[in-house]
Design a protein around this motif. Structure first.
Motif, mmCIF file in Angstrom:
data_model
loop_
_atom_site.group_PDB
_atom_site.id
_atom_site.type_symbol
_atom_site.label_atom_id
_atom_site.label_comp_id
_atom_site.label_asym_id
_atom_site.label_seq_id
_atom_site.Cartn_x
_atom_site.Cartn_y
_atom_site.Cartn_z
ATOM 1 N N VAL A 283 -7.288 -4.682 -7.859
ATOM 2 C CA VAL A 283 -6.057 -5.381 -7.501
ATOM 3 C C VAL A 283 -4.847 -4.643 -8.057
ATOM 4 O O VAL A 283 -4.776 -4.374 -9.258
ATOM 5 N N ARG A 284 -3.910 -4.303 -7.188
ATOM 6 C CA ARG A 284 -2.624 -3.726 -7.587
ATOM 7 C C ARG A 284 -1.560 -4.793 -7.408
ATOM 8 O O ARG A 284 -1.483 -5.415 -6.349
ATOM 9 N N VAL A 285 -0.751 -4.983 -8.428
ATOM 10 C CA VAL A 285 0.250 -6.047 -8.417
ATOM 11 C C VAL A 285 1.650 -5.437 -8.399
ATOM 12 O O VAL A 285 1.992 -4.643 -9.275
ATOM 13 N N ARG A 286 2.442 -5.821 -7.405
ATOM 14 C CA ARG A 286 3.821 -5.338 -7.319
ATOM 15 C C ARG A 286 4.687 -6.027 -8.376
ATOM 16 O O ARG A 286 4.469 -7.197 -8.719
ATOM 17 N N ALA A 287 5.678 -5.291 -8.866
ATOM 18 C CA ALA A 287 6.601 -5.862 -9.860
ATOM 19 C C ALA A 287 7.466 -6.937 -9.205
ATOM 20 O O ALA A 287 7.746 -6.904 -8.002
ATOM 21 N N ASP A 288 7.901 -7.902 -10.009
ATOM 22 C CA ASP A 288 8.747 -8.992 -9.521
ATOM 23 C C ASP A 288 10.179 -8.791 -10.005
ATOM 24 O O ASP A 288 10.415 -8.228 -11.082
#
Length: 396
Positions: A283-288
């Motif tokens: 899982v790659r999570v984009r910055a918020d």
């Protein structure tokens, strides 16, 4: 994959890495090549599809520590000539068990014959197991173990809030899967494989030669233990097809960037109905733009004015599921972190981390005349009260 195939193929070369590459370097090289050659990114390009298969095959071996160790050991033995020059090692006459003090003129034994095509297990242990039997005339029986499919790794990218709150996502995969026509048996629908009469289903046969006994894959069934008289036309008897499928993956709440989700039995199909490998979804999570994360705690920075810190106020702060009021006590210093319990990232236990609110002074870049005059009046009053912001500072 048989031992012969392991030795003939240079998986490091396929991924463009050295044989001393770290697990992270191998993973990075595979991801880049897989993205560049994925069938979805190259529709109709047979060369890209073939390249994708090769790098996936190389990664399935080198990403598994146990498989990589076996692969490296087999290549090292053959490169050093420890068993003569077999596959990938140049010419040679092979190992002769009757040479060098054991009598002469015996039949030459090429260790490459031990591998066959599609051996019973494909591990380095099968290379040595049964080569020498104790007692000279003792025979060895071996059970044919079906070869489990390789594990497969893929990636998915989620938004920050999707990752923290959990989401169900569809994944489109192109990988070896169980043949839908024969359901993995390798036999034409309506027929079944039969037990090999030569090895009685063991997949190996035993031979004695002088003082030595050794086992080798059965020639009739190629080490599988069964014979298919009428192969499935779609998979040519392997029980496996390379096909594109869509699966649904449930990503649990609180997953972090780089975390792997294991889906048992969703990897590469095993040969002829053997168990499938597992699928690992990275899982790659984009910055918020608003939130950050520290473990299970959610972090947010809220701009405030000087007056709000001095006099105190209540701030309306965003959360994952709405907003919450956060009280700022009078005299709060710039950069102070205020904790709101239970409003952070959900945990596996069902609870949640905390929301950590950092207050940061926003300095006005331009003031109108009344505000400027009021500020001068305040500064004079501040001096008169005896307040010195630099009191006790080492630079005074």
């Amino acid at each position: 994959m048989s031992q012969r195939e392991w030795i003939e193929k240079d998986f490091y070369k396929e991924l463009g890495v050295s044989s001393s590459a770290s697990a992270e370097e191998i993973k990075k090289a595979y991801r880049k090549l897989a993205r560049d050659n994925h069938p979805d990114a190259n529709p109709g390009d047979s060369k890209a599809e073939e390249r994708f298969k090769l790098v996936s095959e190389a990664h399935s071996v080198l990403a598994d520590a146990a498989k990589r160790k076996e692969y490296d050991e087999a290549r090292r033995l053959f490169a050093s000539g420890g068993f003569g020059r077999g596959a990938g090692g140049g010419g040679g006459s092979g190992f002769n068990p009757n040479a060098g003090g054991f009598g002469g003129g015996g039949q030459s034994f090429d260790v490459g014959d031990m591998f066959g095509q599609g051996g019973a297990d494909g591990g380095i242990g099968d290379l040595f197991g049964g080569l020498f039997n104790r007692g000279g005339t003792q025979t060895r029986t071996a059970s044919n173990r079906p070869r489990r499919g390789s594990d497969v790794e893929t990636e998915t990218t989620l938004g920050f809030r999707e990752a923290t709150q959990g989401v169900t996502v569809p994944l489109r995969l192109t990988s070896p899967s169980s043949c839908t026509t024969c359901h993995g048996s390798g036999a034409k629908p309506g027929t079944s494989p039969r037990v090999c009469p030569n090895c009685n289903g063991a997949g190996v046969v035993n031979r004695n030669q002088g003082a030595f006994g050794f086992s080798e894959p059965c020639d009739d069934c190629r080490g599988t233990g069964s014979i298919i008289d009428d192969p499935c036309a779609d998979c040519r008897g392997s029980g496996v097809q390379n096909r594109t499928r869509t699966i649904t993956v449930r990503v649990p709440p609180g997953v972090s960037n780089g975390q792997k989700i294991r889906l048992a039995g969703q990897g590469e199909a095993g040969l002829r109905g053997a168990p499938s490998g597992d699928l690992y979804v990275v899982v790659r999570v984009r910055a918020d733009k608003v939130f950050g994360r520290n473990g299970d705690d959610l972090t947010v920075t809220v701009p405030v004015s000087y007056g709000e810190l001095v006099l105190g106020t209540t701030l309306s702060v965003p959360t994952l599921d709405g907003r919450v009021g956060v009280k700022v006590p009078p005299g709060t210093v710039d950069g102070r972190v205020l904790r709101v319990r239970g409003r952070g990232v959900p945990k596996k236990t069902g609870n949640a981390g905390d929301l950590m609110v950092t207050v940061k002074i926003a300095v006005p870049q331009k003031l109108d005349d009344p505000a400027t005059e009021a500020l001068h009046v305040y500064l004079e009053a501040e001096k008169a009260s005896g307040f010195d912001p630099r009191a006790g500072w080492a630079g005074v």
